[in-house]
Every structure is written in structure tokens, then in C-alpha cells.
Scaffold this motif. Structure first.
Motif, PDB file in Angstrom:
ATOM      1  N   VAL A  13       0.889  -1.172   0.000  1.00  0.00           N
ATOM      2  CA  VAL A  13       0.000   0.000   0.000  1.00  0.00           C
ATOM      3  C   VAL A  13       0.923   1.217   0.000  1.00  0.00           C
ATOM      4  O   VAL A  13       1.318   1.740   1.032  1.00  0.00           O
ATOM      5  N   GLN A  73      -0.403   1.650   6.671  1.00  0.00           N
ATOM      6  CA  GLN A  73      -0.723   0.242   6.790  1.00  0.00           C
ATOM      7  C   GLN A  73       0.053  -0.392   7.948  1.00  0.00           C
ATOM      8  O   GLN A  73      -0.503  -1.115   8.758  1.00  0.00           O
ATOM      9  N   SER A  94      -4.900   1.122   7.039  1.00  0.00           N
ATOM     10  CA  SER A  94      -5.496   0.602   5.801  1.00  0.00           C
ATOM     11  C   SER A  94      -5.467  -0.922   5.763  1.00  0.00           C
ATOM     12  O   SER A  94      -5.079  -1.539   4.771  1.00  0.00           O
ATOM     13  N   ALA A 309      -4.670  -3.040  -2.620  1.00  0.00           N
ATOM     14  CA  ALA A 309      -3.940  -1.820  -2.256  1.00  0.00           C
ATOM     15  C   ALA A 309      -4.760  -0.582  -2.597  1.00  0.00           C
ATOM     16  O   ALA A 309      -4.827   0.371  -1.797  1.00  0.00           O
ATOM     17  N   ALA A 313      -6.375   2.175   0.172  1.00  0.00           N
ATOM     18  CA  ALA A 313      -6.124   3.621   0.122  1.00  0.00           C
ATOM     19  C   ALA A 313      -7.431   4.397   0.040  1.00  0.00           C
ATOM     20  O   ALA A 313      -7.600   5.429   0.709  1.00  0.00           O
TER      21      ALA A 313
END
Length: 340
Positions: A13, A73, A94, A309, A313
Motif C-alpha cells: 500500500v 498500513q 489501511s 492496495a 487507500a
């Protein structure tokens, strides 16, 4: 006053993904800074009092000076970080769960923590089915033999071939965002699906755990780790599964007794198994898992896809936007703070 936001991404990420998602939804005057953490090049671990985090407390404290919002993350939200960063008000993780955040300390400091449920549900469900097929048809083993120039006809012998999914019974332990998707995929194969999940009702094929294990030729784990589920699939419960069964774990290592798994594979009680998660990560040198037969392994990447990913986000960026508009965030991890 300019809002300062830190996008503390990593090599999955990425910081630029986080920053781009933020720019699409936050006011144009926001000061968005980027920091790249070393995961997965450097494995995560325990940092201070939190789990599964990158060991970057010093770098994070420096990057958070004057910052009100952090999206990340793997950054560790420890008591030490909180004490050193009084301007921090919102910490967005995340991931499907904020295991890298000390929620009690964050609540005490008045810092809202959010997370990204469902971000990897599709990727993990697809990987689970791939692992089930790989273990059942022994794809990794046969590929490895061919790659070293060995053509093994004995794989075609009756006692060495695996069962088909069509007409078979698959037991799913857990029926959340991932388990329910796996069920839909398996129904497409023509499999009968049984479900054990005490937190859902009205699901077709729902049975108690022991019945699921006794009836299922294939079992896949999708439960969350709680005191009740830790070690839930142990030697006694593996023994309930029919001889020649296949067991898959792409959820959490703590759900499964791995010594019992190895014993069942060594004895031949299980035809095969596939796991993406482990009791200790990376796998320690000398672990039985490295030598146990008919075991397919991947290094905790079931949820790894480009879409995961991007979703991660987007989910945290949308909660940042809600926070800046003065609205309640959608995925609050410290509900005591939310209610206060």
C-alpha cells in the motif's frame, strides 16, 4: 489553518497510492507528506506493545511532527509515538484490523483510529480457492518435479490422486466477507457448502463445528482470532475430519495447531493442506512445516492484489474526508471515543 497529513505507506500500500487517494477527496489546501516504510522487504513484527508493525518508531515520530492525520498500513501507533506526537488526532490503518495500533492508549490521548474492513476480501477468497485446488491436485509438487526434469507417473496412481470439488462437501469455518465469497465461488464448482459461524444466522448449510468437520472432505478457515477461536482446530478436531481430507488456512495462524496439522499429514490422515499464515512469521529455520509432506505454503500474501492496495487507500481516504467535514468516521476502531 493548513491540515497536515502523513501518508506512511510501504511497498504494497504505497505512499503515492495513499496520497493520490487523499488528494481526490480532501481539500486542496491540505499539506500531504509521504513516508515509505520497509515492509514487506523487512518483515513486520511486534513493536513496543503492538503487533504486526514496521519497527520505525523513531522515523514515525519525526515525520509526525505537526501532523494531525496519519494514514498508513504498517506504522506502529504505540504509547511512545502517541506521547511524542500531541498534534495527532486521526490515525487511519489501511488494513482489515488495526492490530498495529494501541487502541487504549489512542483513546486516552483522544486519537481516533480507523481501519479498512473488507479491503482484501476478494483477493483472499480467490487465493483460498487457488490453495484448495493446489493442495487437492498437488500442483506445486508436480511442477517442482517437472522443473527439475523428473516425470513421475506414480502421481497418476489411484491412491495418490485427490478428490474433485464437484459433488464434494466443503466446510467453511467463518462466514464473513471472505468466507461468504468463498462459498459463492465453491458453489460454482458444484460443491456442497457447510458453514460454522456462531455470529451469523439464516445461512444455508449452517451446522455446528463438529458436524462440519465430520462431514467435510475439504475444510477452510475464515474465523477471526479471539480467545474462543485460538487453537480451535486442534488434533482432536482434525481427527474428526474424514481420512483423505484437505485443510486450508488463509485466515490467521492462531486458529490452527500446526504440530497437529503436521502429524495428520505425516500419518496420511490428511491428503493435503494449504496454509498462507503461520504461528511465527517468517517461518523459523528448522520448523516442521518446511519438511512435512503434501503441504502447500505461501508467505502470508492471500490478500495481496493491486485492487486490495487501491481499495485500502480509498477506504482510509474516505474516512479522512469524513473527519475533515466534521462527520463521524465510518470505520471507528475505538468506539468508546466515538461515543464520548
Amino acid at each position: 489553518m493548513t491540515i497536515r497529513i502523513l501518508a506512511a505507506g510501504d511497498h504494497f500500500v504505497r505512499s503515492d497510492l495513499l496520497a493520490d487517494a487523499l488528494r481526490q477527496v480532501v481539500p486542496g489546501g491540505a499539506d500531504i507528506r509521504e513516508l515509505t516504510l520497509p515492509w514487506p522487504v523487512v518483515p513486520f513484527g511486534r513493536v513496543g506493545e503492538v503487533d504486526e508493525a514496521s519497527d520505525v518508531e523513531e522515523e514515525l515520530i519525526e515525520a509526525l511532527r505537526g501532523v494531525e492525520i496519519c494514514v498508513t498500513q504498517m506504522a506502529p501507533l504505540t504509547r511512545r509515538v502517541l506521547d511524542a506526537c500531541p498534534d495527532l488526532k486521526l490515525f487511519c490503518v489501511s488494513r482489515g484490523g488495526p492490530v498495529n495500533a494501541n487502541l487504549q492508549a489512542a483513546t486516552e490521548a483522544g486519537v481516533t483510529v480507523t481501519f479498512a474492513p473488507g479491503r482484501n476480501a476478494v483477493a483472499t477468497a480467490e487465493h483460498t480457492v487457488a490453495m484448495l485446488l493446489a493442495a487437492t491436485r498437488r500442483i506445486p509438487q508436480t511442477n517442482a518435479d517437472l522443473a527439475r526434469g523428473v516425470w513421475r507417473g506414480d502421481y497418476y496412481m489411484y491412491d495418490h490422486v485427490g478428490p474433485e470439488l464437484e459433488g464434494g462437501t466443503v466446510g467453511l469455518v467463518g462466514y464473513g466477507a471472505i468466507g461468504s465469497r468463498v462459498a459463492r465461488m465453491l458453489e460454482g464448482f458444484g460443491a456442497e457448502v457447510l458453514v460454522y459461524d456462531p455470529y451469523v444466522t439464516g445461512v444455508p448449510g449452517q451446522v455446528e463445528l463438529e458436524e462440519l468437520l465430520r462431514r467435510s472432505r475439504f475444510v477452510s478457515l475464515h474465523a477471526r482470532v479471539t480467545p474462543e477461536t485460538t487453537g480451535m482446530i486442534d488434533a482432536k478436531r482434525i481427527a474428526l475430519m474424514p481420512a483423505g481430507s484437505v485443510l486450508v488456512n488463509c485466515a490467521r495462524g492462531a486458529l490452527l495447531d500446526y504440530d497437529a496439522l503436521c502429524d495428520a499429514l505425516d500419518s496420511g490422515h490428511l491428503f493435503g493442506a494449504a496454509v498462507d499464515v503461520f504461528p511465527t512469521e517468517p517461518i523459523p529455520e528448522g520448523s516442521r512445516l518446511l519438511t512435512t509432506p503434501n503441504l502447500v505454503m505461501t508467505p502470508h500474501l492471500a490478500g495481496a492484489s493491486k485492487e486490495t492496495a487501491a481499495k485500502a487507500a480509498r477506504i482510509v481516504a474516505e474516512d479522512v474526508a469524513r473527519y475533515l467535514r466534521g462527520e463521524p468516521v465510518a470505520h471507528h476502531a475505538n468506539p468508546v471515543l466515538a461515543a464520548s
